[in-house]
Design a protein around this motif. Structure first.
Motif, PDB file in Angstrom:
ATOM      1  N   ARG A  92      64.916 -42.933 164.023  1.00 16.88           N
ATOM      2  CA  ARG A  92      64.281 -41.885 164.837  1.00 16.88           C
ATOM      3  C   ARG A  92      63.093 -41.283 164.094  1.00 16.88           C
ATOM      4  O   ARG A  92      62.900 -41.536 162.903  1.00 16.88           O
ATOM      5  N   ALA A  93      62.340 -40.464 164.809  1.00 17.78           N
ATOM      6  CA  ALA A  93      61.183 -39.813 164.201  1.00 17.78           C
ATOM      7  C   ALA A  93      61.626 -38.768 163.190  1.00 17.78           C
ATOM      8  O   ALA A  93      62.656 -38.104 163.353  1.00 17.78           O
ATOM      9  N   ALA A  94      60.837 -38.627 162.120  1.00 20.59           N
ATOM     10  CA  ALA A  94      61.031 -37.554 161.145  1.00 20.59           C
ATOM     11  C   ALA A  94      59.915 -36.541 161.381  1.00 20.59           C
ATOM     12  O   ALA A  94      58.739 -36.831 161.144  1.00 20.59           O
ATOM     13  N   ARG A  95      60.245 -35.361 161.885  1.00 20.65           N
ATOM     14  CA  ARG A  95      59.242 -34.382 162.294  1.00 20.65           C
ATOM     15  C   ARG A  95      58.421 -33.900 161.103  1.00 20.65           C
ATOM     16  O   ARG A  95      58.856 -33.962 159.951  1.00 20.65           O
ATOM     17  N   ALA A 123      53.521 -34.166 156.268  1.00 19.45           N
ATOM     18  CA  ALA A 123      53.761 -35.593 156.526  1.00 19.45           C
ATOM     19  C   ALA A 123      54.852 -35.738 157.562  1.00 19.45           C
ATOM     20  O   ALA A 123      55.758 -34.897 157.658  1.00 19.45           O
ATOM     21  N   TYR A 124      54.728 -36.787 158.344  1.00 17.08           N
ATOM     22  CA  TYR A 124      55.785 -37.114 159.306  1.00 17.08           C
ATOM     23  C   TYR A 124      55.790 -38.618 159.542  1.00 17.08           C
ATOM     24  O   TYR A 124      54.871 -39.327 159.119  1.00 17.08           O
ATOM     25  N   ALA A 125      56.838 -39.092 160.204  1.00 26.60           N
ATOM     26  CA  ALA A 125      56.980 -40.535 160.414  1.00 26.60           C
ATOM     27  C   ALA A 125      57.626 -40.796 161.758  1.00 26.60           C
ATOM     28  O   ALA A 125      58.449 -40.002 162.240  1.00 26.60           O
ATOM     29  N   VAL A 126      57.252 -41.925 162.350  1.00 23.29           N
ATOM     30  CA  VAL A 126      57.857 -42.360 163.615  1.00 23.29           C
ATOM     31  C   VAL A 126      58.247 -43.825 163.481  1.00 23.29           C
ATOM     32  O   VAL A 126      57.586 -44.592 162.769  1.00 23.29           O
ATOM     33  N   PRO A 127      59.329 -44.237 164.144  1.00 23.84           N
ATOM     34  CA  PRO A 127      59.774 -45.634 164.018  1.00 23.84           C
ATOM     35  C   PRO A 127      58.943 -46.586 164.863  1.00 23.84           C
ATOM     36  O   PRO A 127      58.439 -46.217 165.927  1.00 23.84           O
ATOM     37  N   LEU A 128      58.797 -47.813 164.381  1.00 18.15           N
ATOM     38  CA  LEU A 128      58.299 -48.915 165.199  1.00 18.15           C
ATOM     39  C   LEU A 128      59.548 -49.601 165.740  1.00 18.15           C
ATOM     40  O   LEU A 128      60.137 -50.478 165.105  1.00 18.15           O
ATOM     41  N   ARG A 129      59.940 -49.145 166.920  1.00 22.22           N
ATOM     42  CA  ARG A 129      61.242 -49.555 167.438  1.00 22.22           C
ATOM     43  C   ARG A 129      61.150 -49.836 168.931  1.00 22.22           C
ATOM     44  O   ARG A 129      60.477 -49.131 169.668  1.00 22.22           O
ATOM     45  N   ARG A 130      61.856 -50.878 169.352  1.00 23.19           N
ATOM     46  CA  ARG A 130      62.001 -51.197 170.775  1.00 23.19           C
ATOM     47  C   ARG A 130      63.463 -51.457 171.032  1.00 23.19           C
ATOM     48  O   ARG A 130      64.018 -52.449 170.550  1.00 23.19           O
ATOM     49  N   ARG A 131      64.096 -50.537 171.735  1.00 25.35           N
ATOM     50  CA  ARG A 131      65.537 -50.583 171.961  1.00 25.35           C
ATOM     51  C   ARG A 131      66.268 -50.696 170.617  1.00 25.35           C
ATOM     52  O   ARG A 131      66.153 -49.826 169.783  1.00 25.35           O
ATOM     53  N   SER A 139      53.947 -43.814 158.926  1.00 27.34           N
ATOM     54  CA  SER A 139      53.855 -42.534 158.232  1.00 27.34           C
ATOM     55  C   SER A 139      52.453 -41.955 158.398  1.00 27.34           C
ATOM     56  O   SER A 139      51.463 -42.682 158.314  1.00 27.34           O
ATOM     57  N   VAL A 140      52.387 -40.640 158.652  1.00 27.84           N
ATOM     58  CA  VAL A 140      51.106 -39.958 158.847  1.00 27.84           C
ATOM     59  C   VAL A 140      51.011 -38.794 157.868  1.00 27.84           C
ATOM     60  O   VAL A 140      51.942 -37.998 157.745  1.00 27.84           O
TER      61      VAL A 140
END
Length: 250
Positions: A92-95, A123-131, A139-140
């Motif tokens: 999941r995303a890390a806010r 800093a935050y991160a979001v997954p590269l995820r499909r189902r 990471s940003v």
């Protein structure tokens, strides 16, 4: 850039990341563009992607073509502790977290110290995820403290489009490989039938008898049947070679 132009540019970028059905597709360049677009749309200091290995461990990292080497260093730190580490672990995303906060310093001391040294405030991160398929995490790094989840939502939209594109290309590449195998299998069958017909006509025997001769020669000489058929079609093999030490009727 006006708001309307920015929205059109963002829409075009989503299409760009999903359109990967091309033969010369380069996944590393694709992910590098994702990082650069995050800098463009989010006003980030840097961004990058950490990919997962087949064993589930963090693997290669990719950052933007125009970004500083410090981004790569931060991505390496995040493999042990940081938003990307948390995102990969949870899927999941890390806010966004203010890196001067007690929470960040306590949770990720080494990463926080390195990021602040490079002028990163959040800093935050979001997954590269499909189902159920998790490919990695984006990471940003921003020079300003977090203000809402707007940036997180934009980053997730870019990551989602990129993931769809990567998975579509994987399926496309597998289809092309299967298609090539099927074409070769059909071509092989045609060559074998052609060789059978040539031998049957030349020897005055049945196609099944000619096939037995081809198969026995291939077994004796440990050669693929298709290779033997090709040699017959191109008249490389002589009748004497084919029938030498042959058992059974032609």
């Amino acid at each position: 850039m006006s708001q309307e132009s920015r929205e059109l540019r963002f829409a075009a970028t989503l299409v760009e990341f999903a359109d990967t059905l091309i033969g010369d597709f380069d996944p590393a360049l694709h992910l590098s563009r994702l990082a650069d677009r995050c800098v463009e749309f989010l006003g980030a200091r840097g961004a990058g992607v950490t990919l997962l290995e087949a064993n589930g461990r963090p693997g290669p990292v990719v950052h933007g073509a125009r970004q500083q080497e410090s981004v790569r260093e931060l991505l390496e730190w995040e493999q042990e502790a940081g938003p990307v580490h948390d995102s990969l672990a949870s899927g999941r995303a890390a806010r966004a977290v203010h890196l001067a906060s007690r929470e960040a310093v306590t949770h990720w001391p080494e990463f926080t110290a390195a990021a602040r040294r490079f002028g990163i405030a959040a800093a935050y991160a979001v997954p590269l995820r499909r189902r159920e398929t998790l490919l990695g995490a984006l990471s940003v790094y921003t020079p300003h403290p977090p203000s809402g989840d707007g940036g997180l939502a934009i980053a997730q939209s870019l990551a989602d489009a990129t993931t769809v594109g990567l998975l579509n290309h994987r399926a496309y590449a597998q289809y092309r490989q299967l298609s090539g195998q099927l074409r070769e299998a059909l071509a092989s069958r045609v060559r074998i039938e052609q060789a059978k017909g040539m031998l049957a006509e030349r020897w005055g025997t049945t196609p099944d008898g000619a096939f037995d001769t081809l198969r026995q020669y291939a077994r004796r000489n440990r050669r693929p049947l298709d290779q033997v058929a090709r040699a017959v079609v191109h008249r490389v093999l002589t009748d004497a070679q084919l029938r030498a030490d042959r058992s059974g009727p032609a």
